[in-house]
Write an enzyme that holds these catalytic residues in place. Structure first.
Site, short mmCIF file in Angstrom:
data_model
loop_
_atom_site.label_atom_id
_atom_site.label_comp_id
_atom_site.label_asym_id
_atom_site.label_seq_id
_atom_site.Cartn_x
_atom_site.Cartn_y
_atom_site.Cartn_z
N GLU A 9 0.80 -1.23 0.00
CA GLU A 9 0.00 0.00 0.00
C GLU A 9 0.83 1.28 0.00
O GLU A 9 0.47 2.26 -0.63
CB GLU A 9 -0.91 0.08 1.24
CG GLU A 9 -1.93 -1.03 1.36
CD GLU A 9 -1.43 -2.10 2.31
OE1 GLU A 9 -2.24 -2.63 3.03
OE2 GLU A 9 -0.23 -2.41 2.30
N ASP A 82 -1.88 -5.23 3.55
CA ASP A 82 -1.97 -5.59 4.97
C ASP A 82 -2.80 -6.86 5.22
O ASP A 82 -3.71 -7.18 4.44
CB ASP A 82 -2.59 -4.44 5.78
CG ASP A 82 -1.61 -3.28 5.95
OD1 ASP A 82 -0.41 -3.49 5.76
OD2 ASP A 82 -2.06 -2.17 6.30
N ASP A 84 -5.48 -8.01 6.65
CA ASP A 84 -6.82 -7.92 7.22
C ASP A 84 -7.83 -7.77 6.09
O ASP A 84 -7.47 -7.85 4.90
CB ASP A 84 -6.92 -6.76 8.22
CG ASP A 84 -6.54 -5.41 7.60
OD1 ASP A 84 -6.40 -5.34 6.36
OD2 ASP A 84 -6.39 -4.44 8.35
N GLU A 86 -9.43 -5.20 4.90
CA GLU A 86 -9.16 -4.06 4.00
C GLU A 86 -8.00 -4.39 3.07
O GLU A 86 -8.05 -4.10 1.87
CB GLU A 86 -8.86 -2.83 4.84
CG GLU A 86 -9.26 -1.51 4.20
CD GLU A 86 -10.76 -1.36 4.02
OE1 GLU A 86 -11.16 -0.84 2.95
OE2 GLU A 86 -11.53 -1.78 4.90
N TYR A 297 1.77 -6.03 13.32
CA TYR A 297 0.61 -5.35 12.72
C TYR A 297 -0.30 -4.78 13.81
O TYR A 297 -0.60 -5.44 14.80
CB TYR A 297 -0.16 -6.32 11.83
CG TYR A 297 -1.19 -5.62 10.97
CD1 TYR A 297 -0.83 -4.56 10.16
CD2 TYR A 297 -2.53 -6.02 10.99
CE1 TYR A 297 -1.77 -3.91 9.37
CE2 TYR A 297 -3.48 -5.39 10.21
CZ TYR A 297 -3.09 -4.33 9.41
OH TYR A 297 -4.02 -3.68 8.63
N ARG A 299 -3.49 -3.57 13.78
CA ARG A 299 -4.96 -3.71 13.81
C ARG A 299 -5.30 -5.15 14.18
O ARG A 299 -5.30 -6.03 13.33
CB ARG A 299 -5.58 -3.31 12.46
CG ARG A 299 -5.40 -1.84 12.17
CD ARG A 299 -6.14 -1.36 10.93
NE ARG A 299 -5.87 0.05 10.70
CZ ARG A 299 -4.92 0.52 9.90
NH1 ARG A 299 -4.14 -0.35 9.25
NH2 ARG A 299 -4.73 1.81 9.76
N HIS A 343 -4.35 -12.52 13.86
CA HIS A 343 -3.06 -11.89 14.10
C HIS A 343 -2.60 -12.12 15.54
O HIS A 343 -3.36 -12.53 16.39
CB HIS A 343 -3.16 -10.38 13.87
CG HIS A 343 -3.83 -10.02 12.59
ND1 HIS A 343 -3.45 -10.55 11.38
CD2 HIS A 343 -4.87 -9.19 12.33
CE1 HIS A 343 -4.24 -10.06 10.44
NE2 HIS A 343 -5.10 -9.24 10.98
#
Length: 689
Positions: A9, A82, A84, A86, A297, A299, A343
């Protein structure tokens, strides 16, 4: 020529990963999403299974063109967004735009940006996980169906520019309902009696407990006097002495929610700032000649820790503090019903990388957050603290006072870190003298004090995040954006770091609850979050979830369109004339609260901020009054109302009296621990009562 293209990203992440992958890999950044629903229309085909109409995001054309050109020149493209929902959706949109087969082994995920983690991830690429993508799509479509249907209603019935969000409106509801509780709260009287006792030459404090062996609450002065009248003389007998050893366990490593809460308590960071700094620490920092991802990470709602990380922490603790500081046995990981365990917890990528060693490479705030994460993780792997506690009951004519004390016998994890609390209560040793049953002590002083019960506190960012997590509203990736959005929309504001609803927020919430009570209900929103989790786990079909929602939502929408009354937000006279055209100024409600505007709009477009006087004359020009102002970032400061003629400003609040020492201006200085009144010129200081 490179054989492989890796797409992430951000440029920072690309730079870090490139150093680990070698010459055969080219690493480029997509700069977040490349496709999304259009802003100018709903973009969801309700008649055709809620099919989302994705378009290339405005301004992303050149980025996409560059990625397409790079993809044509390599053997294989890896999508490393990432780990997740998203990130999975970003990878899926990229696969679509670059004609990559989503069932091919094109997706690479890693929980930390370290050499070993990156190399391991590229050994086992996988197909795009459509369950994760569908969960993200479902959230996006749901939010679009609510926002793009309810917001135009508010535009029509109340005011242009208003909007309603599925999760944000529930957060606003929590803040408004708390404010209503505070306004409706009726304080109740209660009393405490404290006494100073002396044993030999040692003083200690005790509080009234009860009478004749029973605990008693004191609700009025008559009850207090009845207790005091029973006491004869100043001699008390030691009725009982209880000594216990209490073990206190360390807090678990950070999740997104607990990190945001603790960073707010200990560092005064807003949730948005915490996540921005955590992102930087995760994506990579230049440490000497190496770019290193310092934390895992950020989140996550799991407290799980990898075996490797545990072993490294264990070795560090033993070498630094000694074997007795090691945690014994396996840690109990907190797993709530809503926890997704994909995670690990948020932890340093290497325990050996101590905060003091990396401090010179980090900004002040990056270092403070890294230190917090590092200390919390290391403490979580340490032995419990052992406290010696003592409870002593003292009696005189059946009146019982109780003294409690504790001291740290073995610090354990507290050697590294102690968890904060919302009330900023300090933990300290309270050591009692060595008291024996049936011995005598005497009082030096007995003091009754009147108190009144307090209303529930307003939400701080930390309290609101904690409440949202407990109620199941939102997920790790949504807490910070939700808090940011409700402030930007002008529905709530922060006063002394606590959320206060605005008049606009109350008007909008009242309207949406009248017609969409269930949809903006806490339980309904939490259930919808669970449904999104079920989609992610492959247990539910996303189209069916949306359909079940829309079948109930559509009829309510039609009723609202027909029956919602128009609300006119009347302008209040401001009590002054426009200096440009002479017409009266009025007070209007805008996106960021109240402001003054000319009543002759649109012919005259003069506006000014609504200024609140604090009752202090300007010390610079001697004519103007000091008023509250706000910076572009929303921070409160104080300035002269004669600006720009007078340029006096102060971040600290001026006081309406002069320094008794040098007759200069006094200001109120606030810290986390106390308030002080200080002179701007000399060393005069006083603690505010």
């Amino acid at each position: 020529m490179e054989d492989y293209l890796v797409i992430v990203e951000s440029p920072a992440k690309a730079k870090t990963i490139k150093k680990y992958l070698g010459k055969k890999y080219q690493v480029k950044a997509s700069m977040g999403h490349v496709r999304d629903l259009p802003r100018s229309q709903m973009g969801v085909d309700v008649e055709n299974n809620y099919d989302p109409k994705y378009i290339t995001i405005r301004g992303k054309g050149p980025v996409l063109k560059e990625l397409k050109n790079a993809a044509k020149k390599v053997k294989k493209v890896y999508l490393a967004a990432d780990p997740d929902r998203e990130g999975e959706a970003i990878a899926w949109h990229l696969a679509h735009s670059l004609n990559i087969e989503q069932d091919s082994d094109c997706r690479v995920v890693f929980n930390e940006i370290t050499k070993d983690a990156i190399k391991d991830a590229f050994k086992s690429p996988r197909p795009i996980n459509m369950n994760l993508v569908d969960a993200q799509q479902a959230r996006r479509v749901l939010d679009r169906l609510v926002g793009y249907n309810v917001s135009p209603l508010l535009w029509k019935k109340v005011k242009k520019g208003l909007s309603a969000g599925r999760v944000q409106s529930v957060a606003v509801r929590l803040i408004i309902e708390r404010e209503q509780e505070i306004q409706q709260f009726e304080p109740k009287e209660y009393w405490k009696i404290k006494a100073d006792f002396k044993k030999d030459d040692e003083l200690f404090e005790a509080s009234f407990y009860g009478v004749d062996g029973k605990k008693q609450e004191l609700t009025n002065e008559e009850e207090v006097n009845a207790v005091l009248n029973r006491i004869e003389g100043n001699e008390f007998a030691v009725l009982s002495v209880q000594k216990k050893e209490r073990r206190r366990n360390p807090a678990a490593p950070f999740t997104t929610s607990s990190l945001q809460q603790e960073a707010a308590r200990k560092l005064n960071f807003r949730a948005k700032k915490t996540m921005m700094l955590a992102q930087q620490l995760y994506e990579g920092i230049e440490i000497g000649k190496e770019t290193v991802g310092l934390i895992t990470y950020m989140r996550t709602d799991s407290t799980r820790i990898s075996q490797t990380a545990q072993e490294e922490a264990k070795q560090y603790i033993e070498e630094t503090f000694g074997k007795e500081y090691l945690s014994q046995g396996k840690k109990n990981e907190k797993k709530g019903a809503k926890t997704q365990d994909a995670h690990e917890a948020i932890r340093p990528t290497s325990t050996i990388r101590e905060p003091k060693d990396v401090k010179k490479y980090l900004s002040r705030d990056q270092n403070r957050l890294y230190k917090l994460i590092w200390e919390r993780f290391v403490a979580s792997q340490m032995a419990p603290a052992v406290m010696d506690t003592m409870t002593v009951d003292l009696t005189n004519q059946g009146v019982i006072f109780r003294a409690t004390g504790s001291k740290v016998k073995f610090p354990g994890f507290m050697k590294v870190y102690v968890e904060g609390n919302d009330d900023n209560k300090k933990e300290e040793d309270r050591i009692l003298p060595d008291l024996q049953e049936d011995t005598q002590v005497h009082t030096e002083n007995i003091e009754p004090t009147q108190h009144f019960t307090q209303p529930p506190p307003r939400y701080t960012e930390a309290r609101l995040v904690k409440t949202m997590e407990e109620l199941g509203i939102g997920r790790p990736s949504t807490y910070a954006p939700t808090l940011d959005t409700i402030q930007r929309r002008g529905y709530v504001k922060l006063e002394d770091r606590k959320f206060v609803p605005t008049e606009l927020g109350e008007i909008v919430l009242e309207l949406v609850l009248e017609f969409f009570k269930d949809i903006f209900d806490v339980e309904f929103t939490a259930n919808m979050e669970n449904n999104l989790d079920h989609i992610e786990e492959g247990q539910e079909d996303w189209i069916q979830i949306i359909d079940r929602f829309y079948v109930g939502f559509e009829p309510r929408l039609k009723v609202a369109e027909e029956q919602m009354k128009e609300v006119e937000i009347k302008d209040e006279p401001a009590g002054e004339d426009c200096e440009k055209c002479g017409h009266g100024m009025v007070i209007k409600i805008g996106r960021y609260g109240k402001f003054m505007a000319c009543s002759n709009f649109p012919d005259c477009r003069n506006t000014k901020p609504l200024l609140k006087e604090i009752g202090v004359k300007c010390p610079t020009c001697k004519e103007g009054n000091i008023v509250e102002r706000k910076s572009k970032k929303g921070r409160l400061f104080y300035g002269c109302d004669q600006y720009p003629e007078c340029e006096f400003i102060s971040w600290d609040k001026p006081i309406a009296r002069k320094c008794p020492k040098c007759v200069e201006m006094l200001i109120e200085k606030k810290t986390k621990k106390k308030k002080e009144i200080k002179c701007v010129s000399c060393d005069y200081t006083e603690e505010e009562q």
